[in-house]
Write a protein that holds these residues in place. Structure first.
Motif, PDB file in Angstrom:
ATOM      1  N   UNK A   1       0.835  -1.197   0.000  1.00 51.39           N
ATOM      2  CA  UNK A   1       0.000   0.000   0.000  1.00 51.39           C
ATOM      3  C   UNK A   1       0.872   1.250   0.000  1.00 51.39           C
ATOM      4  N   UNK A   2       1.846   1.270   0.897  1.00 55.55           N
ATOM      5  CA  UNK A   2       2.742   2.435   1.011  1.00 55.55           C
ATOM      6  C   UNK A   2       3.612   2.579  -0.234  1.00 55.55           C
ATOM      7  N   UNK A   3       4.026   1.460  -0.745  1.00 55.33           N
ATOM      8  CA  UNK A   3       4.910   1.478  -1.908  1.00 55.33           C
ATOM      9  C   UNK A   3       4.174   1.996  -3.143  1.00 55.33           C
ATOM     10  N   UNK A   4       2.960   1.523  -3.335  1.00 54.93           N
ATOM     11  CA  UNK A   4       2.193   1.962  -4.506  1.00 54.93           C
ATOM     12  C   UNK A   4       1.848   3.448  -4.366  1.00 54.93           C
ATOM     13  N   UNK A   5       1.527   3.844  -3.159  1.00 51.79           N
ATOM     14  CA  UNK A   5       1.239   5.272  -2.910  1.00 51.79           C
ATOM     15  C   UNK A   5       2.441   6.118  -3.348  1.00 51.79           C
TER      16      UNK A   5
ATOM     17  N   UNK B   1       6.167   9.725  -6.475  1.00 53.11           N
ATOM     18  CA  UNK B   1       7.584  10.084  -6.353  1.00 53.11           C
ATOM     19  C   UNK B   1       8.521   9.261  -7.227  1.00 53.11           C
ATOM     20  N   UNK B   2       7.971   8.545  -8.210  1.00 53.16           N
ATOM     21  CA  UNK B   2       8.808   7.654  -9.006  1.00 53.16           C
ATOM     22  C   UNK B   2       9.882   8.419  -9.779  1.00 53.16           C
ATOM     23  N   UNK B   3      11.120   7.926  -9.711  1.00 50.44           N
ATOM     24  CA  UNK B   3      12.220   8.477 -10.511  1.00 50.44           C
ATOM     25  C   UNK B   3      12.490   7.459 -11.608  1.00 50.44           C
ATOM     26  N   UNK B   4      11.958   7.737 -12.811  1.00 49.27           N
ATOM     27  CA  UNK B   4      11.990   6.734 -13.881  1.00 49.27           C
ATOM     28  C   UNK B   4      13.416   6.362 -14.258  1.00 49.27           C
ATOM     29  N   UNK B   5      14.315   7.356 -14.218  1.00 49.58           N
ATOM     30  CA  UNK B   5      15.705   7.074 -14.597  1.00 49.58           C
ATOM     31  C   UNK B   5      16.335   6.107 -13.601  1.00 49.58           C
ATOM     32  N   UNK B   6      16.083   6.367 -12.301  1.00 49.86           N
ATOM     33  CA  UNK B   6      16.633   5.483 -11.265  1.00 49.86           C
ATOM     34  C   UNK B   6      16.037   4.087 -11.395  1.00 49.86           C
ATOM     35  N   UNK B   7      14.774   4.033 -11.759  1.00 45.93           N
ATOM     36  CA  UNK B   7      14.110   2.740 -11.907  1.00 45.93           C
ATOM     37  C   UNK B   7      14.792   1.903 -12.988  1.00 45.93           C
ATOM     38  N   UNK B   8      15.204   2.588 -14.059  1.00 48.55           N
ATOM     39  CA  UNK B   8      15.840   1.864 -15.151  1.00 48.55           C
ATOM     40  C   UNK B   8      17.218   1.351 -14.741  1.00 48.55           C
ATOM     41  N   UNK B   9      17.929   2.100 -13.912  1.00 49.68           N
ATOM     42  CA  UNK B   9      19.295   1.722 -13.546  1.00 49.68           C
ATOM     43  C   UNK B   9      19.304   0.615 -12.485  1.00 49.68           C
TER      44      UNK B   9
ATOM     45  N   UNK C   1      15.447   1.625  -6.245  1.00 50.08           N
ATOM     46  CA  UNK C   1      14.394   2.632  -6.378  1.00 50.08           C
ATOM     47  C   UNK C   1      13.142   2.220  -5.592  1.00 50.08           C
ATOM     48  N   UNK C   2      12.799   0.953  -5.641  1.00 59.49           N
ATOM     49  CA  UNK C   2      11.642   0.498  -4.862  1.00 59.49           C
ATOM     50  C   UNK C   2      11.885   0.697  -3.370  1.00 59.49           C
TER      51      UNK C   2
ATOM     52  N   UNK D   1      10.044   6.426   1.461  1.00 58.07           N
ATOM     53  CA  UNK D   1       9.257   7.658   1.360  1.00 58.07           C
ATOM     54  C   UNK D   1       7.817   7.394   1.822  1.00 58.07           C
ATOM     55  N   UNK D   2       7.239   6.320   1.296  1.00 57.38           N
ATOM     56  CA  UNK D   2       5.851   5.981   1.631  1.00 57.38           C
ATOM     57  C   UNK D   2       5.686   5.723   3.126  1.00 57.38           C
ATOM     58  N   UNK D   3       6.649   5.028   3.665  1.00 62.03           N
ATOM     59  CA  UNK D   3       6.591   4.666   5.074  1.00 62.03           C
ATOM     60  C   UNK D   3       6.678   5.912   5.956  1.00 62.03           C
TER      61      UNK D   3
END
Ligand code: ARG
Length: 584
Positions: A175-179, A184-192, A197-198, A204-206
């Motif tokens: 729940x917190x993660x999806x929120x 706040x997703x950083x797409x570039x960080x997600x790709x690396x 990133x998760x 952040x969510x927590x």
């Protein structure tokens, strides 16, 4: 008479039948055969004492009667002495030792001989089982390493093992993660580095949910949406799990772990209604403050501490999925045994779970598998505190294994500067991971595991490097003599004679007993201790008895000893999940 693999077991049954012949109450008599302190022989039967005491008999007289009733072959195999008040000591004769070495000459043969009552049974082992959306840290090491060794031990005793990674992929963390993912997703960080990133998003969510009840509520709504099958949230959830499993797999590859199934909490999500129904209709569960719970009136604590299997808001939880998991393992895998490997903090959960399962299966007439919760202590630093990085973070398993390899490379380079850097890297890869595995396995799992690089990556003491080196040294003996196939030599030569030869042979034949002990108690450290002692006996032998002597009959019997030491050592290390080396 052919020499059995497990001499202690064989002795036990021969003593049981002798009890009948001797007119003892055979059904009430347990011989209690144990490996003896070497000064007293090889095995010791202590059962006469308790038996005689309970019946006010003279234990020595009972022991004498029992020994007189033993079939003649037994005294051709053992020197038998009645000691003290009525212990019976058995010392293997040299010819028996030699016959054992000659009979048990290959890995396949050892495994076939080790088959126990578990032969043909199905055992589900639930281990590693990390929660997704996070990297594995050092705390996750123990379950993976201990669990894998237990799988291998069970397989060696003939069981069919199902390796099940019961990942935590359905918890409130989503729940917190999806929120946070949505905001706040950083797409570039997600790709690396998606896992990193998760983790950042989760933090952040927590933090946001902690600081602001409105966020907590929104996160809860995201979780409800996910659980109701909302496609957007399901897609994020699936992505997180896929990335996590990919990262876990890299670690599993390094540790030599291959799961048969990965059935996490989410897998059981649609099976919970049947659990509520069956536990309610059998009267095992009851409503309490809106929740569905189980009490165990016969238990000092669980008569008041509830096992909550459905929360007051109607949601399922860890208990519900674990109940469903037990049923699935029975119905789908036909489990005869279930082993769950987690740290000791889950002891209450599993005690309540198993008590509940026993009542439930009995009420429904389901066959009850053996249930084992294999617990282990915390991983601490040498200061006794939780192990942390210098800046106070948790140590990631990936980084830990990399550091182990780097330290092993230094150790190997120091010892074997004649090897090329490539060779040294290959060796360090094995030594590094093996050191981490072995340091964990060699301690009694119930204790806290004190993590120390210096003790772990060392050629001294009960370490992986010491044992791998012992094996590599035996390989080099054969290499130098130009002898191929060191593992299953059939040389026999002349009769074993020197004290060091006999001491080594007496240790080798105890392998079966060490395996039995480790498997029955689900405690691999018994096998580690045995292998360490075996390597010690080998060193002692090698220091005094030259192998490459001119007398070919002497050479042959010593080569046979080297070969069997290697066979038992490598088989044992393999059972612990370690890779071995021919050169180090
Ligand atoms: N995911 C849990 C944790 O990380 C361990 C699961 C153990 N297995 C089980 N069937 N509950 O603590």
């Amino acid at each position: 008479m052919p020499v059995p693999f497990n001499l202690a077991d064989a002795l036990d049954s021969v003593l049981k039948s002798a009890a009948k012949t001797a007119g003892l109450e055979a059904d009430a008599f347990a011989p209690e055969v144990r490996t003896a302190d070497a000064r007293h022989g090889d095995f010791q039967a202590n059962g006469v004492l308790g038996y005689s005491k309970a019946r006010k008999l003279n234990p020595r007289a009972t022991a004498e009667k029992l020994v007189a009733a033993l079939p003649a072959e037994v005294s051709s195999v053992y020197e038998i002495v009645i000691a003290g008040p009525g212990f019976i000591n058995f010392t293997l004769k040299p010819a028996t030792l030699q016959a054992w070495l000659t009979t048990h000459d290959s890995a396949a043969h050892l495994k076939a001989s080790a088959a126990s009552a578990k032969h043909g049974q199905a055992w589900v082992v639930d281990y590693s089982s990390p929660n997704t959306a996070k990297q594995m840290h050092v705390g996750h090491l123990r379950s993976a390493v201990i669990g894998e060794a237990i799988c291998r031990l069970l397989e060696f005793s003939g069981a069919r093992v199902v390796r099940d990674n019961h990942i935590g992929d359905w918890g409130t963390q989503f729940g917190k993660l999806i929120w946070a993912y949505q905001r706040h997703l950083d797409a570039a960080a997600l790709a690396v580095d998606p896992l990193q990133e998760f983790e950042r998003l989760y933090q952040i969510g927590n933090a946001a949910a902690d600081a602001d009840p409105a966020v907590l509520e929104q996160a809860r709504e995201e979780l409800v949406k996910l659980q109701a099958g909302d496609p957007t949230n399901l897609a994020v959830w699936k992505k997180i799990n896929d990335v996590s499993l990919g990262a876990f797999q890299q670690i599993y590859d390094q540790l030599g772990i291959a799961f048969d199934v990965t059935l996490g909490e989410s897998f059981y999500n649609d099976q919970v209604e049947r659990i509520y129904r069956e536990l309610t209709e059998t009267g095992i569960a009851q409503e309490s403050q809106g929740a569905l719970v189980v009490f165990h009136p016969e238990h000092p604590r669980f008569k008041t501490q509830p096992f909550i299997m459905r929360k007051a808001d109607g949601a399922s939880n860890y208990a519900t999925t674990d109940l469903a998991t037990a049923l699935y393992r029975l119905e789908h895998f036909h489990a005869d045994g279930i082993v769950v490997v987690t740290d000791f903090r889950q002891a209450d959960h599993f005690e309540q779970l198993f008590l509940t399962v026993k009542k439930w299966f009995a009420a429904k007439n389901y066959r009850l598998p053996e249930l084992h919760h294999v617990t282990f202590g915390a991983v601490t630093g040498e200061d006794g505190k939780a192990l942390r990085t210098r800046d106070g973070g948790t140590i990631k398993l990936k980084e830990l294994l990399a550091e182990a390899e780097a330290r092993a490379f230094a150790l190997v380079s120091e010892r074997s500067s004649d090897l090329t850097p490539e060779e040294r890297h290959a060796i360090a890869g094995v030594v590094g991971v093996a050191s981490v595995q072995y340091a964990d396995l060699s301690q009694n799992r119930s204790s806290d595991y004190v993590f120390s690089w210096d003790k772990m990556i060392s050629l001294e003491g009960n370490t992986a490097a010491y044992l791998l080196y012992a094996g590599a040294r035996i390989h080099s003996i054969f290499r130098k003599l130009g002898v191929a196939d060191p593992l299953s030599r059939t040389d026999q030569g002349s009769a074993l004679e020197t004290p060091a030869e006999l001491a080594l042979a007496r240790k080798i034949v105890k392998f079966a007993d060490a395996i039995r002990l480790a498997t029955e108690t689900l405690r691999p450290h018994f096998l580690c201790l045995y292998l360490y002692e075996l390597a010690g006996e080998f060193s002692a032998f090698y220091a005094v008895d030259k192998v490459a002597v001119d007398d070919l009959a002497v050479r042959a019997r010593r080569l046979q000893l080297c070969s069997r030491t290697l066979l038992v050592l490598e088989t044992g290390l393999g059972l612990l999940g370690l890779r071995t080396l021919t050169r180090m």
